[in-house]
Write a protein that holds these residues in place. Structure first.
Motif, mmCIF file in Angstrom:
data_model
loop_
_atom_site.group_PDB
_atom_site.id
_atom_site.type_symbol
_atom_site.label_atom_id
_atom_site.label_comp_id
_atom_site.label_asym_id
_atom_site.label_seq_id
_atom_site.Cartn_x
_atom_site.Cartn_y
_atom_site.Cartn_z
ATOM 1 N N ALA A 134 20.396 -22.693 6.221
ATOM 2 C CA ALA A 134 19.321 -21.716 6.094
ATOM 3 C C ALA A 134 19.533 -20.903 4.814
ATOM 4 O O ALA A 134 20.554 -20.245 4.660
ATOM 5 C CB ALA A 134 19.310 -20.792 7.314
ATOM 6 N N ALA A 135 18.567 -20.984 3.918
ATOM 7 C CA ALA A 135 18.649 -20.279 2.636
ATOM 8 C C ALA A 135 17.498 -19.294 2.515
ATOM 9 O O ALA A 135 16.379 -19.590 2.920
ATOM 10 C CB ALA A 135 18.600 -21.292 1.490
ATOM 11 N N ASP A 136 17.804 -18.131 1.934
ATOM 12 C CA ASP A 136 16.754 -17.123 1.803
ATOM 13 C C ASP A 136 16.700 -16.469 0.424
ATOM 14 O O ASP A 136 15.983 -15.509 0.220
ATOM 15 C CB ASP A 136 16.902 -16.054 2.879
ATOM 16 N N GLY A 137 17.483 -16.971 -0.513
ATOM 17 C CA GLY A 137 17.459 -16.410 -1.858
ATOM 18 C C GLY A 137 18.386 -15.234 -2.059
ATOM 19 O O GLY A 137 18.445 -14.665 -3.137
ATOM 20 N N SER A 138 19.140 -14.865 -1.048
ATOM 21 C CA SER A 138 20.054 -13.721 -1.142
ATOM 22 C C SER A 138 21.390 -14.151 -1.751
ATOM 23 O O SER A 138 21.740 -15.336 -1.751
ATOM 24 C CB SER A 138 20.302 -13.136 0.243
ATOM 25 N N LEU A 187 14.653 -20.902 -2.405
ATOM 26 C CA LEU A 187 15.458 -22.123 -2.403
ATOM 27 C C LEU A 187 15.970 -22.529 -3.783
ATOM 28 O O LEU A 187 16.867 -23.364 -3.883
ATOM 29 C CB LEU A 187 14.648 -23.279 -1.809
ATOM 30 N N ARG A 188 15.420 -21.955 -4.823
ATOM 31 C CA ARG A 188 15.706 -22.415 -6.188
ATOM 32 C C ARG A 188 17.200 -22.481 -6.514
ATOM 33 O O ARG A 188 17.714 -23.532 -6.893
ATOM 34 C CB ARG A 188 14.980 -21.545 -7.205
ATOM 35 N N ASP A 189 17.915 -21.372 -6.402
ATOM 36 C CA ASP A 189 19.324 -21.353 -6.806
ATOM 37 C C ASP A 189 20.188 -22.269 -5.949
ATOM 38 O O ASP A 189 21.065 -22.972 -6.460
ATOM 39 C CB ASP A 189 19.874 -19.925 -6.758
ATOM 40 N N VAL A 190 19.943 -22.272 -4.644
ATOM 41 C CA VAL A 190 20.722 -23.111 -3.736
ATOM 42 C C VAL A 190 20.494 -24.586 -4.033
ATOM 43 O O VAL A 190 21.447 -25.363 -4.143
ATOM 44 C CB VAL A 190 20.382 -22.783 -2.266
ATOM 45 N N THR A 191 19.239 -25.002 -4.187
ATOM 46 C CA THR A 191 18.972 -26.418 -4.437
ATOM 47 C C THR A 191 19.470 -26.840 -5.824
ATOM 48 O O THR A 191 19.938 -27.965 -5.983
ATOM 49 C CB THR A 191 17.478 -26.767 -4.259
ATOM 50 N N GLN A 192 19.414 -25.933 -6.798
ATOM 51 C CA GLN A 192 19.979 -26.252 -8.119
ATOM 52 C C GLN A 192 21.488 -26.471 -8.026
ATOM 53 O O GLN A 192 22.025 -27.391 -8.639
ATOM 54 C CB GLN A 192 19.663 -25.145 -9.126
ATOM 55 N N ALA A 193 22.177 -25.640 -7.249
ATOM 56 C CA ALA A 193 23.621 -25.790 -7.073
ATOM 57 C C ALA A 193 23.954 -27.104 -6.352
ATOM 58 O O ALA A 193 24.886 -27.812 -6.738
ATOM 59 C CB ALA A 193 24.190 -24.596 -6.301
ATOM 60 N N LEU A 194 23.189 -27.429 -5.310
ATOM 61 C CA LEU A 194 23.416 -28.687 -4.592
ATOM 62 C C LEU A 194 23.143 -29.888 -5.497
ATOM 63 O O LEU A 194 23.914 -30.858 -5.496
ATOM 64 C CB LEU A 194 22.540 -28.747 -3.339
ATOM 65 N N ASP A 195 22.068 -29.817 -6.271
ATOM 66 C CA ASP A 195 21.752 -30.899 -7.213
ATOM 67 C C ASP A 195 22.879 -31.079 -8.226
ATOM 68 O O ASP A 195 23.311 -32.203 -8.505
ATOM 69 C CB ASP A 195 20.432 -30.628 -7.950
ATOM 70 N N ALA A 196 23.357 -29.972 -8.786
ATOM 71 C CA ALA A 196 24.416 -30.031 -9.799
ATOM 72 C C ALA A 196 25.706 -30.625 -9.226
ATOM 73 O O ALA A 196 26.448 -31.311 -9.936
ATOM 74 C CB ALA A 196 24.679 -28.635 -10.363
ATOM 75 N N ALA A 197 25.965 -30.366 -7.938
ATOM 76 C CA ALA A 197 27.162 -30.890 -7.283
ATOM 77 C C ALA A 197 26.974 -32.308 -6.752
ATOM 78 O O ALA A 197 27.919 -32.915 -6.256
ATOM 79 C CB ALA A 197 27.573 -29.963 -6.143
ATOM 80 N N GLY A 198 25.739 -32.818 -6.822
ATOM 81 C CA GLY A 198 25.459 -34.164 -6.326
ATOM 82 C C GLY A 198 25.439 -34.259 -4.820
ATOM 83 O O GLY A 198 25.681 -35.333 -4.252
ATOM 84 N N VAL A 199 25.156 -33.157 -4.149
ATOM 85 C CA VAL A 199 25.092 -33.144 -2.686
ATOM 86 C C VAL A 199 23.649 -33.450 -2.265
ATOM 87 O O VAL A 199 22.740 -32.688 -2.583
ATOM 88 C CB VAL A 199 25.532 -31.777 -2.117
ATOM 89 N N PRO A 200 23.438 -34.554 -1.563
ATOM 90 C CA PRO A 200 22.071 -34.893 -1.136
ATOM 91 C C PRO A 200 21.599 -33.991 0.001
ATOM 92 O O PRO A 200 22.395 -33.536 0.827
ATOM 93 C CB PRO A 200 22.191 -36.341 -0.671
ATOM 94 N N TYR A 201 20.308 -33.750 0.025
ATOM 95 C CA TYR A 201 19.734 -32.887 1.052
ATOM 96 C C TYR A 201 18.247 -33.192 1.209
ATOM 97 O O TYR A 201 17.621 -33.775 0.335
ATOM 98 C CB TYR A 201 19.916 -31.406 0.706
ATOM 99 N N THR A 202 17.718 -32.749 2.332
ATOM 100 C CA THR A 202 16.288 -32.739 2.587
ATOM 101 C C THR A 202 15.878 -31.278 2.570
ATOM 102 O O THR A 202 16.608 -30.414 3.041
ATOM 103 C CB THR A 202 15.978 -33.347 3.974
ATOM 104 N N ARG A 203 14.707 -31.012 2.043
ATOM 105 C CA ARG A 203 14.238 -29.635 1.878
ATOM 106 C C ARG A 203 13.072 -29.365 2.823
ATOM 107 O O ARG A 203 12.182 -30.195 2.972
ATOM 108 C CB ARG A 203 13.805 -29.478 0.425
ATOM 109 N N LYS A 204 13.092 -28.179 3.461
ATOM 110 C CA LYS A 204 11.995 -27.759 4.339
ATOM 111 C C LYS A 204 11.635 -26.322 4.025
ATOM 112 O O LYS A 204 12.505 -25.501 3.781
ATOM 113 C CB LYS A 204 12.408 -27.822 5.811
#
Length: 141
Positions: A6-10, A68-85
């Motif tokens: 759960a991400a909220d931008g905080s 979601l921006r910062d969290v998904t950018q960090a996951l992308d940079a680390a190569g961690v796959p995810y689904t976004r909702k």
């Protein structure tokens, strides 16, 4: 393992993402990660009566993208796959419902969100989540 993040931008949400990225090796296999943002349905009825549903939906989507921006950018940079909702609703019950629907083995989140009324030890969403689910919850501070 299925994880609902759960991400909220905080800042606490970003700390939780960093922790999760650092700890991916603790899982036997790459976890099935679903990153979710639930935007509270806070628009008053008098506003929604004067604005088209499309404008309201666009606003909610924009808020979710920001959260979601910062969290998904960090996951992308680390190569961690995810689904976004991105969903709209009462945050804790929506997280619990989604975790149940996807068969999550764990829910991960930051200890405090963006709200100015966050609790002293835990934020209000974290507190409601802990009391409302039997799924293990990992709260990162």
């Amino acid at each position: 393992m299925k994880i609902l993040f759960a991400a909220d931008g905080s800042p606490c949400s970003m700390q939780a993402a960093k922790y999760l990225i650092q700890q991916t090796s603790m899982f036997k296999d790459t976890p099935e990660l679903t990153v979710i943002h639930v935007e509270p349905a806070v628009l008053p009825p008098n506003v929604t009566r004067h604005v088209s549903r499309e404008v309201v939906d666009d606003w909610y989507k924009e808020q979710g993208d920001i959260a979601l921006r910062d969290v998904t950018q960090a996951l992308d940079a680390a190569g961690v796959p995810y689904t976004r909702k991105q969903l709209v609703g009462d945050v804790a019950p929506t997280l619990i419902k989604t975790a149940t629907e996807i068969g999550a083995d764990m829910i991960v989140m930051g200890s405090h969100g963006r709200s100015a009324t966050a609790g002293v030890l835990l934020g209000s969403v974290a507190t409601k989540l802990l009391s409302g689910t039997k799924i293990p919850v990992l709260i990162i501070r």
